[in-house]
Design a protein around this motif. Structure first.
Motif, PDB file in Angstrom:
ATOM      1  N   ASP A 192       0.843  -1.193   0.000  1.00 58.06           N
ATOM      2  CA  ASP A 192       0.000   0.000   0.000  1.00 58.06           C
ATOM      3  C   ASP A 192       0.882   1.249   0.000  1.00 58.06           C
ATOM      4  O   ASP A 192       2.000   1.239   0.531  1.00 58.06           O
ATOM      5  CB  ASP A 192      -0.918   0.013   1.217  1.00 58.06           C
ATOM      6  N   VAL A 193       0.381   2.322  -0.597  1.00 51.44           N
ATOM      7  CA  VAL A 193       1.138   3.572  -0.686  1.00 51.44           C
ATOM      8  C   VAL A 193       0.313   4.695  -0.069  1.00 51.44           C
ATOM      9  O   VAL A 193      -0.826   4.937  -0.480  1.00 51.44           O
ATOM     10  CB  VAL A 193       1.483   3.920  -2.147  1.00 51.44           C
ATOM     11  N   LEU A 194       0.892   5.375   0.913  1.00 53.62           N
ATOM     12  CA  LEU A 194       0.223   6.484   1.591  1.00 53.62           C
ATOM     13  C   LEU A 194       0.915   7.787   1.210  1.00 53.62           C
ATOM     14  O   LEU A 194       2.078   8.010   1.560  1.00 53.62           O
ATOM     15  CB  LEU A 194       0.262   6.286   3.104  1.00 53.62           C
ATOM     16  N   LEU A 220      -2.153  15.360  -4.911  1.00 56.24           N
ATOM     17  CA  LEU A 220      -3.098  14.686  -5.795  1.00 56.24           C
ATOM     18  C   LEU A 220      -2.401  14.150  -7.052  1.00 56.24           C
ATOM     19  O   LEU A 220      -2.762  13.081  -7.554  1.00 56.24           O
ATOM     20  CB  LEU A 220      -4.224  15.638  -6.188  1.00 56.24           C
ATOM     21  N   ALA A 221      -1.406  14.874  -7.535  1.00 55.09           N
ATOM     22  CA  ALA A 221      -0.645  14.386  -8.685  1.00 55.09           C
ATOM     23  C   ALA A 221       0.130  13.130  -8.319  1.00 55.09           C
ATOM     24  O   ALA A 221       0.244  12.199  -9.124  1.00 55.09           O
ATOM     25  CB  ALA A 221       0.301  15.478  -9.195  1.00 55.09           C
ATOM     26  N   THR A 222       0.668  13.092  -7.111  1.00 55.31           N
ATOM     27  CA  THR A 222       1.393  11.901  -6.669  1.00 55.31           C
ATOM     28  C   THR A 222       0.446  10.717  -6.538  1.00 55.31           C
ATOM     29  O   THR A 222       0.789   9.588  -6.904  1.00 55.31           O
ATOM     30  CB  THR A 222       2.095  12.164  -5.327  1.00 55.31           C
ATOM     31  N   VAL A 223      -0.745  10.955  -6.024  1.00 60.36           N
ATOM     32  CA  VAL A 223      -1.747   9.888  -5.955  1.00 60.36           C
ATOM     33  C   VAL A 223      -1.997   9.311  -7.342  1.00 60.36           C
ATOM     34  O   VAL A 223      -2.022   8.085  -7.540  1.00 60.36           O
ATOM     35  CB  VAL A 223      -3.062  10.415  -5.344  1.00 60.36           C
ATOM     36  N   GLY A 224      -2.183  10.182  -8.316  1.00 59.58           N
ATOM     37  CA  GLY A 224      -2.399   9.720  -9.675  1.00 59.58           C
ATOM     38  C   GLY A 224      -1.228   8.937 -10.230  1.00 59.58           C
ATOM     39  O   GLY A 224      -1.398   7.976 -10.987  1.00 59.58           O
ATOM     40  N   GLN A 225      -0.022   9.308  -9.818  1.00 61.75           N
ATOM     41  CA  GLN A 225       1.186   8.634 -10.296  1.00 61.75           C
ATOM     42  C   GLN A 225       1.296   7.212  -9.760  1.00 61.75           C
ATOM     43  O   GLN A 225       1.756   6.311 -10.459  1.00 61.75           O
ATOM     44  CB  GLN A 225       2.418   9.439  -9.878  1.00 61.75           C
ATOM     45  N   VAL A 226       0.881   6.997  -8.519  1.00 62.53           N
ATOM     46  CA  VAL A 226       1.068   5.687  -7.897  1.00 62.53           C
ATOM     47  C   VAL A 226      -0.182   4.817  -7.947  1.00 62.53           C
ATOM     48  O   VAL A 226      -0.123   3.633  -7.591  1.00 62.53           O
ATOM     49  CB  VAL A 226       1.532   5.826  -6.438  1.00 62.53           C
ATOM     50  N   ALA A 227      -1.306   5.373  -8.391  1.00 64.04           N
ATOM     51  CA  ALA A 227      -2.538   4.594  -8.443  1.00 64.04           C
ATOM     52  C   ALA A 227      -2.398   3.445  -9.435  1.00 64.04           C
ATOM     53  O   ALA A 227      -1.976   3.638 -10.577  1.00 64.04           O
ATOM     54  CB  ALA A 227      -3.714   5.492  -8.841  1.00 64.04           C
ATOM     55  N   PRO A 259      -3.881  -1.051  -9.881  1.00 69.31           N
ATOM     56  CA  PRO A 259      -4.561  -2.186  -9.244  1.00 69.31           C
ATOM     57  C   PRO A 259      -3.598  -2.952  -8.336  1.00 69.31           C
ATOM     58  O   PRO A 259      -2.390  -2.948  -8.550  1.00 69.31           O
ATOM     59  CB  PRO A 259      -4.987  -3.049 -10.447  1.00 69.31           C
ATOM     60  N   GLY A 260      -4.138  -3.579  -7.321  1.00 68.68           N
ATOM     61  CA  GLY A 260      -3.335  -4.462  -6.485  1.00 68.68           C
ATOM     62  C   GLY A 260      -2.863  -3.879  -5.183  1.00 68.68           C
ATOM     63  O   GLY A 260      -2.337  -4.600  -4.339  1.00 68.68           O
ATOM     64  N   HIS A 261      -3.025  -2.580  -4.994  1.00 69.88           N
ATOM     65  CA  HIS A 261      -2.659  -1.982  -3.713  1.00 69.88           C
ATOM     66  C   HIS A 261      -3.521  -0.756  -3.450  1.00 69.88           C
ATOM     67  O   HIS A 261      -4.026  -0.132  -4.380  1.00 69.88           O
ATOM     68  CB  HIS A 261      -1.175  -1.607  -3.660  1.00 69.88           C
ATOM     69  N   ALA A 262      -3.690  -0.452  -2.176  1.00 68.57           N
ATOM     70  CA  ALA A 262      -4.427   0.748  -1.804  1.00 68.57           C
ATOM     71  C   ALA A 262      -3.532   1.968  -1.977  1.00 68.57           C
ATOM     72  O   ALA A 262      -2.326   1.909  -1.744  1.00 68.57           O
ATOM     73  CB  ALA A 262      -4.910   0.650  -0.362  1.00 68.57           C
ATOM     74  N   VAL A 263      -4.139   3.075  -2.379  1.00 64.04           N
ATOM     75  CA  VAL A 263      -3.421   4.349  -2.490  1.00 64.04           C
ATOM     76  C   VAL A 263      -4.117   5.337  -1.573  1.00 64.04           C
ATOM     77  O   VAL A 263      -5.302   5.645  -1.754  1.00 64.04           O
ATOM     78  CB  VAL A 263      -3.414   4.874  -3.936  1.00 64.04           C
ATOM     79  N   GLY A 264      -3.385   5.796  -0.564  1.00 59.56           N
ATOM     80  CA  GLY A 264      -3.983   6.645   0.443  1.00 59.56           C
ATOM     81  C   GLY A 264      -3.549   8.092   0.365  1.00 59.56           C
ATOM     82  O   GLY A 264      -2.535   8.432  -0.256  1.00 59.56           O
ATOM     83  N   LEU A 265      -4.321   8.933   1.015  1.00 62.87           N
ATOM     84  CA  LEU A 265      -4.027  10.358   1.126  1.00 62.87           C
ATOM     85  C   LEU A 265      -4.181  10.721   2.590  1.00 62.87           C
ATOM     86  O   LEU A 265      -5.198  10.406   3.221  1.00 62.87           O
ATOM     87  CB  LEU A 265      -5.001  11.153   0.258  1.00 62.87           C
ATOM     88  N   ALA A 297      -7.348   7.923  -5.314  1.00 60.89           N
ATOM     89  CA  ALA A 297      -7.231   7.471  -3.927  1.00 60.89           C
ATOM     90  C   ALA A 297      -8.296   6.424  -3.623  1.00 60.89           C
ATOM     91  O   ALA A 297      -9.452   6.562  -4.019  1.00 60.89           O
ATOM     92  CB  ALA A 297      -7.365   8.645  -2.972  1.00 60.89           C
ATOM     93  N   THR A 298      -7.886   5.384  -2.922  1.00 59.54           N
ATOM     94  CA  THR A 298      -8.823   4.340  -2.478  1.00 59.54           C
ATOM     95  C   THR A 298      -8.826   4.230  -0.959  1.00 59.54           C
ATOM     96  O   THR A 298      -9.436   3.311  -0.408  1.00 59.54           O
ATOM     97  CB  THR A 298      -8.432   2.977  -3.090  1.00 59.54           C
ATOM     98  N   TRP A 299      -8.131   5.148  -0.316  1.00 60.75           N
ATOM     99  CA  TRP A 299      -7.942   5.092   1.136  1.00 60.75           C
ATOM    100  C   TRP A 299      -7.715   6.519   1.617  1.00 60.75           C
ATOM    101  O   TRP A 299      -6.843   7.229   1.109  1.00 60.75           O
ATOM    102  CB  TRP A 299      -6.750   4.177   1.404  1.00 60.75           C
TER     103      TRP A 299
END
Length: 220
Positions: free
Chosen positions: A130-132, A150-157, A159-165, A182-184
């Motif tokens: 997961d990436v926070l 928000l740009a970083t979220v888009g960069q790391v989004a 499938p297969g892991h949660a992307v948090g903010l 973001a999924t988290w």
């Protein structure tokens, strides 16, 4: 197939200690499922947060799931006490032996997550990690939300892991965060102090979010 429901976790960083258990109970009744426990060492991030013992006691009494966010210079020395009761343990990229700390979290049977402070280059991590994404400087609760996150979220989004903010996440930011990928979501004051926590949680868990647009993830 409908979009997965967003995971929401409440941070009690700014909550008076004598109110934490009561607020955990109030939010659980509103539909919260996860507490996000912050821990700092006073070096990597400003002093604050909770010890594992404090967090474990409240978690046990609340019936909520727990995740830990270790804002410390040497996370490998601390992960064991948090994996005893947390489903997820997050450590910061660039700290000492942080990759070994992630491996240790997995070996202890918990999910591993890596946090990215503002300005930190996105590292290669093992699939499923997961990436926070931090939208404030770690340890600076109450700071203004940094739109570049928000740009970083888009960069790391992916499938297969949660992307948090995490950091300055308010109800008004939820739509942009979800469109960015973001999924988290981790929220402290805005969620914990909300007079309508059920509405906050419902908005965050909305499905069928419109596809992201450049203006949603770019710098403001």
């Amino acid at each position: 197939m409908s979009a997965p429901r967003t995971r929401v976790a409440a941070s009690f960083w700014s909550t008076p200690r004598d109110r934490v258990a009561a607020e955990a109970d109030r939010l659980a009744r509103a539909g919260l499922r996860t507490v996000h426990w912050d821990r700092t060492d006073g070096r990597y991030a400003a002093a604050g947060g909770f010890t594992a013992a404090e967090a474990s006691a409240v978690t046990a009494g609340s019936g909520l799931a727990a995740e830990a966010h270790l804002m410390v210079e040497e996370p490998l020395r601390e992960v064991d006490r948090w994996t005893d009761f947390c489903e997820l343990v997050v450590v910061h990229a660039g700290t000492r032996d942080w990759r070994a700390a992630l491996d240790r979290v997995r070996a202890r049977g918990a999910r591993a997550g890596v946090a990215l402070s503002p300005g930190v280059e996105v590292p290669e991590v093992e699939p499923g990690t997961d990436v926070l994404v931090m939208s404030i400087t770690p340890g600076h609760a109450g700071s203004t939300f940094q739109v570049d996150a928000l740009a970083t979220v888009g960069q790391v989004a992916a499938p297969g892991h949660a992307v948090g903010l995490d950091g300055g996440v308010t109800r008004s930011i939820i739509p942009r965060a979800l469109r960015a990928g973001a999924t988290w979501l981790v929220s402290g004051t805005d969620l914990v102090a909300s007079k309508d926590p059920h509405g906050w949680l419902t908005a965050a868990r909305a499905t069928g979010v419109a596809p992201r647009r450049d203006e949603d993830v770019g710098a403001g």
